[in-house]
Design a protein around this motif. Structure first.
Motif, PDB file in Angstrom:
ATOM      1  N   TRP A  66       0.597   5.246   6.618  1.00 44.84           N
ATOM      2  CA  TRP A  66       1.436   4.211   6.005  1.00 44.84           C
ATOM      3  C   TRP A  66       1.381   4.266   4.480  1.00 44.84           C
ATOM      4  O   TRP A  66       2.346   3.957   3.807  1.00 44.84           O
ATOM      5  CB  TRP A  66       0.994   2.833   6.489  1.00 44.84           C
ATOM      6  CG  TRP A  66       1.180   2.610   7.956  1.00 44.84           C
ATOM      7  CD1 TRP A  66       2.041   3.279   8.783  1.00 44.84           C
ATOM      8  CD2 TRP A  66       0.491   1.668   8.787  1.00 44.84           C
ATOM      9  NE1 TRP A  66       1.927   2.814  10.069  1.00 44.84           N
ATOM     10  CE2 TRP A  66       0.979   1.820  10.112  1.00 44.84           C
ATOM     11  CE3 TRP A  66      -0.496   0.719   8.552  1.00 44.84           C
ATOM     12  CZ2 TRP A  66       0.524   1.050  11.180  1.00 44.84           C
ATOM     13  CZ3 TRP A  66      -0.962  -0.041   9.615  1.00 44.84           C
ATOM     14  CH2 TRP A  66      -0.452   0.113  10.910  1.00 44.84           C
ATOM     15  N   GLU A  67       0.251   4.674   3.973  1.00 44.50           N
ATOM     16  CA  GLU A  67       0.068   4.687   2.512  1.00 44.50           C
ATOM     17  C   GLU A  67       0.721   5.889   1.856  1.00 44.50           C
ATOM     18  O   GLU A  67       1.246   5.777   0.736  1.00 44.50           O
ATOM     19  CB  GLU A  67      -1.432   4.683   2.196  1.00 44.50           C
ATOM     20  CG  GLU A  67      -1.745   4.676   0.709  1.00 44.50           C
ATOM     21  CD  GLU A  67      -3.229   4.595   0.441  1.00 44.50           C
ATOM     22  OE1 GLU A  67      -3.639   4.945  -0.681  1.00 44.50           O
ATOM     23  OE2 GLU A  67      -3.982   4.186   1.355  1.00 44.50           O
ATOM     24  N   ASN A  68       0.762   7.040   2.524  1.00 51.51           N
ATOM     25  CA  ASN A  68       1.063   8.294   1.829  1.00 51.51           C
ATOM     26  C   ASN A  68       2.352   8.980   2.256  1.00 51.51           C
ATOM     27  O   ASN A  68       2.601  10.117   1.812  1.00 51.51           O
ATOM     28  CB  ASN A  68      -0.101   9.271   2.022  1.00 51.51           C
ATOM     29  CG  ASN A  68      -1.369   8.790   1.356  1.00 51.51           C
ATOM     30  OD1 ASN A  68      -1.412   8.597   0.153  1.00 51.51           O
ATOM     31  ND2 ASN A  68      -2.418   8.563   2.153  1.00 51.51           N
ATOM     32  N   HIS A  69       3.165   8.334   3.073  1.00 47.62           N
ATOM     33  CA  HIS A  69       4.371   9.009   3.549  1.00 47.62           C
ATOM     34  C   HIS A  69       5.603   8.131   3.390  1.00 47.62           C
ATOM     35  O   HIS A  69       5.511   6.914   3.233  1.00 47.62           O
ATOM     36  CB  HIS A  69       4.227   9.408   5.019  1.00 47.62           C
ATOM     37  CG  HIS A  69       3.241  10.511   5.258  1.00 47.62           C
ATOM     38  ND1 HIS A  69       3.556  11.839   5.133  1.00 47.62           N
ATOM     39  CD2 HIS A  69       1.925  10.471   5.604  1.00 47.62           C
ATOM     40  CE1 HIS A  69       2.485  12.576   5.392  1.00 47.62           C
ATOM     41  NE2 HIS A  69       1.493  11.760   5.678  1.00 47.62           N
ATOM     42  N   ARG A  70       6.757   8.795   3.428  1.00 44.23           N
ATOM     43  CA  ARG A  70       8.044   8.137   3.625  1.00 44.23           C
ATOM     44  C   ARG A  70       8.590   8.663   4.954  1.00 44.23           C
ATOM     45  O   ARG A  70       7.973   9.540   5.576  1.00 44.23           O
ATOM     46  CB  ARG A  70       9.000   8.432   2.476  1.00 44.23           C
ATOM     47  CG  ARG A  70       9.320   9.902   2.276  1.00 44.23           C
ATOM     48  CD  ARG A  70      10.348  10.103   1.179  1.00 44.23           C
ATOM     49  NE  ARG A  70      10.740  11.505   1.060  1.00 44.23           N
ATOM     50  CZ  ARG A  70      11.798  11.910   0.383  1.00 44.23           C
ATOM     51  NH1 ARG A  70      12.571  11.033  -0.230  1.00 44.23           N
ATOM     52  NH2 ARG A  70      12.096  13.193   0.304  1.00 44.23           N
ATOM     53  N   ASN A  88       0.774  -1.237   0.000  1.00 46.37           N
ATOM     54  CA  ASN A  88       0.000   0.000   0.000  1.00 46.37           C
ATOM     55  C   ASN A  88       0.806   1.287   0.000  1.00 46.37           C
ATOM     56  O   ASN A  88       0.280   2.325  -0.419  1.00 46.37           O
ATOM     57  CB  ASN A  88      -0.944  -0.003   1.214  1.00 46.37           C
ATOM     58  CG  ASN A  88      -1.982  -1.097   1.127  1.00 46.37           C
ATOM     59  OD1 ASN A  88      -2.987  -0.956   0.446  1.00 46.37           O
ATOM     60  ND2 ASN A  88      -1.737  -2.221   1.812  1.00 46.37           N
ATOM     61  N   ASN A  89       2.047   1.275   0.463  1.00 51.16           N
ATOM     62  CA  ASN A  89       2.814   2.520   0.498  1.00 51.16           C
ATOM     63  C   ASN A  89       3.072   3.034  -0.915  1.00 51.16           C
ATOM     64  O   ASN A  89       3.401   2.268  -1.818  1.00 51.16           O
ATOM     65  CB  ASN A  89       4.133   2.303   1.244  1.00 51.16           C
ATOM     66  CG  ASN A  89       4.960   3.579   1.310  1.00 51.16           C
ATOM     67  OD1 ASN A  89       5.880   3.766   0.527  1.00 51.16           O
ATOM     68  ND2 ASN A  89       4.631   4.452   2.247  1.00 51.16           N
ATOM     69  N   TYR A  90       2.940   4.333  -1.096  1.00 53.17           N
ATOM     70  CA  TYR A  90       3.002   4.912  -2.445  1.00 53.17           C
ATOM     71  C   TYR A  90       4.365   4.718  -3.113  1.00 53.17           C
ATOM     72  O   TYR A  90       4.448   4.571  -4.342  1.00 53.17           O
ATOM     73  CB  TYR A  90       2.651   6.403  -2.391  1.00 53.17           C
ATOM     74  CG  TYR A  90       3.793   7.313  -1.989  1.00 53.17           C
ATOM     75  CD1 TYR A  90       4.516   8.019  -2.941  1.00 53.17           C
ATOM     76  CD2 TYR A  90       4.153   7.469  -0.654  1.00 53.17           C
ATOM     77  CE1 TYR A  90       5.560   8.856  -2.580  1.00 53.17           C
ATOM     78  CE2 TYR A  90       5.189   8.289  -0.284  1.00 53.17           C
ATOM     79  CZ  TYR A  90       5.898   8.997  -1.247  1.00 53.17           C
ATOM     80  OH  TYR A  90       6.935   9.804  -0.892  1.00 53.17           O
ATOM     81  N   LEU A 103      -3.642   5.630  10.915  1.00 51.51           N
ATOM     82  CA  LEU A 103      -2.377   4.938  10.684  1.00 51.51           C
ATOM     83  C   LEU A 103      -2.296   4.395   9.266  1.00 51.51           C
ATOM     84  O   LEU A 103      -1.264   4.527   8.592  1.00 51.51           O
ATOM     85  CB  LEU A 103      -2.223   3.798  11.697  1.00 51.51           C
ATOM     86  CG  LEU A 103      -1.868   4.214  13.125  1.00 51.51           C
ATOM     87  CD1 LEU A 103      -2.007   3.031  14.074  1.00 51.51           C
ATOM     88  CD2 LEU A 103      -0.443   4.771  13.186  1.00 51.51           C
ATOM     89  N   ILE A 104      -3.368   3.775   8.796  1.00 52.08           N
ATOM     90  CA  ILE A 104      -3.354   3.206   7.446  1.00 52.08           C
ATOM     91  C   ILE A 104      -3.146   4.302   6.404  1.00 52.08           C
ATOM     92  O   ILE A 104      -2.409   4.127   5.426  1.00 52.08           O
ATOM     93  CB  ILE A 104      -4.663   2.421   7.193  1.00 52.08           C
ATOM     94  CG1 ILE A 104      -4.631   1.103   7.980  1.00 52.08           C
ATOM     95  CG2 ILE A 104      -4.863   2.148   5.701  1.00 52.08           C
ATOM     96  CD1 ILE A 104      -5.919   0.314   7.928  1.00 52.08           C
TER      97      ILE A 104
END
Length: 513
Positions: free
Chosen positions: A381-385, A130-132, A377-378
């Motif tokens: 986790w999906e939209n950041h580094r 899911n992480n971009y 949180l989800i």
């Protein structure tokens, strides 16, 4: 505390079997997917020995990897320390693939098998899917097939051209691996029809705006030759798409001495480097996500009466070791533990969403008290580094808990200065400084191909953009230039340019290396 009835436990004792592994997996999946809402690839669980884990360590964690002497060297190194008891092995290894492959050590106890299944097969798995960054830069469905092709292709090259010839190319390619990735998405190539259309439009524009009077203006002596040279340089840079940040890509496409099989080897190394590119930018988030997931799941299993007190004590002890953060004056200190910081930030976000303080409401008005900690949180986790995650979610409460402060340590100063402390302005400064530490551009040298005259001297010209006065190590620099020259076949020059002033601070070439 009342004892759990034996019939409700997923397992008892430390011994495991495939039946207990399957039963534990189903219970973990029920919580991870059904209650926490995680979205994962299909899982493939493999049991391996410590020897196989050491082998996976040596080949950068890939199950299918070509042979190279550096992998054998690392295997001997890791094996020596493991046999001497000076270094432990990971309890698991997880591959970002579809299906997601999780390797469990056969020496693990059953409680540990349950913990690492939750950690890797669901925590890391969800993050990979899911992480971009992983969605943008990796193809989980194709990586295993590609690694199988790479291993077979390099084996055939060794049989046809000799091991020494193949290792020579691999040595140089591995030396340039850090400079062999794209850090930004490249624009799509234009179709031939679009290129022709743009050329036609440009010619029509020039015809409409051209005035013959410009021909009668006098020109300075020698200016025509200079303008022509500049025009040629601009044109060849445009054709070669310069400047180019990916050295391996440029050498693969434009080297005049490489044979087709050598170019393919460069491409293989480049693809592997690109595959690992997101992992270096998400260490805190990835490990924090997986640690938060396994901690939540094992506690939920205990609350359901499916985990015994003994198993829980073993798992909590292991968990405490993983998230332990030594103090700065502790001999074991080697920086901030990504497991510790990541897990603490996940728990802190959960606290802010459910029981925020007045301070939290000031700093995080969008999430404070929203009551949806898993959704928050989800989304994170999906939209950041790591860099943006720390910059957005590190709270003053956590800064105080970790006792973080900001030191100013300039080379021109006689003493270190505590530049930021625990106050309103200090919290922002500490958070920004820590986030910069997780920005790969602050540690990775910015080296690009800026020019080459393929019809002239064929010298490859590189530029190093120097940030904050940090120069390259001369010995490493010269060895790297030698590797570039080996793949390019002609002279290579490197100019160090200050990024703030554009002043050239040094120049060197492969002839000097």
């Amino acid at each position: 505390m009342a004892k759990r009835p034996p019939s409700s436990l997923l397992f008892s004792g430390s011994e495991w079997s495939f039946a207990t592994l399957s039963r534990a997996y189903e219970a973990i999946e029920e919580i991870a997917v059904g209650e926490m809402g995680l979205d994962v690839y299909p899982n493939q669980i493999e049991i391996i020995s410590s020897e196989q884990m050491l082998d996976a360590y040596s080949s950068i964690g890939m199950p299918l990897m070509y042979q190279h002497w550096s992998f054998g060297k690392r295997f001997v190194f890791e094996s020596h320390f493991y046999r001497k008891g000076r270094r432990g092995l990971a309890y698991e290894l997880v591959i970002n693939s579809n299906p997601c492959i999780t390797y469990l050590m056969e020496e693990n106890t059953m409680p540990m098998q349950a913990l690492v299944t939750a950690h890797a097969a669901f925590g890391h798995n969800h993050f990979f899917k899911n992480n971009y960054l992983f969605r943008q830069w990796t193809d989980a469905g194709a990586i295993l097939g590609y690694m199988d092709f790479a291993k077979k292709y390099i084996t055939k090259c060794e049989e046809r051209h000799g091991i020494a010839a193949v290792e020579e190319v691999l040595d140089s390619a591995h030396a340039l691996m850090d400079q062999g990735v794209f850090h930004y998405r490249r624009p799509p190539r234009l179709s031939p029809a679009k290129v022709t259309e743009r050329a036609r439009e440009r010619l029509e524009y020039e015809e409409q705006t051209y005035s013959d009077l410009w021909r009668t203006l006098p020109t300075a002596v020698g200016s025509a030759g200079i303008e022509e040279a500049e025009k040629e340089a601009l044109e060849r840079k445009k054709v070669l798409n310069l400047p180019e940040e990916n050295l391996l890509y440029f050498l693969e496409k434009h080297s005049l001495i490489l044979e087709p099989w050598q170019r393919e080897i460069l491409r293989i190394v480049r693809v592997i480097a690109q595959y690992f590119y997101p992992q270096g930018q998400t260490k805190v988030m990835n490990e924090g996500c997986a640690t938060f997931v396994h901690y939540t799941i094992i506690n939920r299993l205990f609350d359901q009466g499916r985990m015994s007190e003994g198993a829980m004590l073993e798992l909590l002890a292991s968990h405490a070791n993983v998230v332990f953060q030594p103090g700065f004056d502790d001999p074991r200190f080697s920086g901030i533990n990504p497991y510790a910081l990541g897990f603490a930030m996940m728990q802190d976000i959960e606290r802010i969403c459910t029981t925020p303080t007045a301070e939290d409401k000031d700093w995080f008005p969008d999430i404070a008290g929203n009551g949806d900690s898993m959704g928050t949180l989800i989304d994170a986790w999906e939209n950041h580094r790591d860099e943006s995650f720390v910059l957005q979610y590190l709270s003053p409460a956590l800064i105080r808990k970790f006792r973080l402060f900001h030191l100013s340590d300039l080379a021109t100063d006689r003493f270190c200065e505590v530049a930021s402390i625990h106050d309103e302005r200090g919290y922002s400064a500490v958070r920004a400084a820590l986030a910069r530490n997780y920005d790969p551009s602050t540690h990775r040298p910015d080296i690009q191909v800026v020019d080459v005259d393929l019809l002239g001297d064929r010298q490859l010209r590189l530029r190093h953009r120097i940030r904050n006065g940090v120069l390259l190590d001369e010995a490493e620099r010269d060895r790297t230039l030698a590797h570039i020259r080996r793949l390019w076949g002609y002279g290579v020059s490197l100019a160090g340019v200050d990024s703030a002033t554009d002043k050239v601070l040094y120049e060197c070439s492969s002839a000097q290396a």
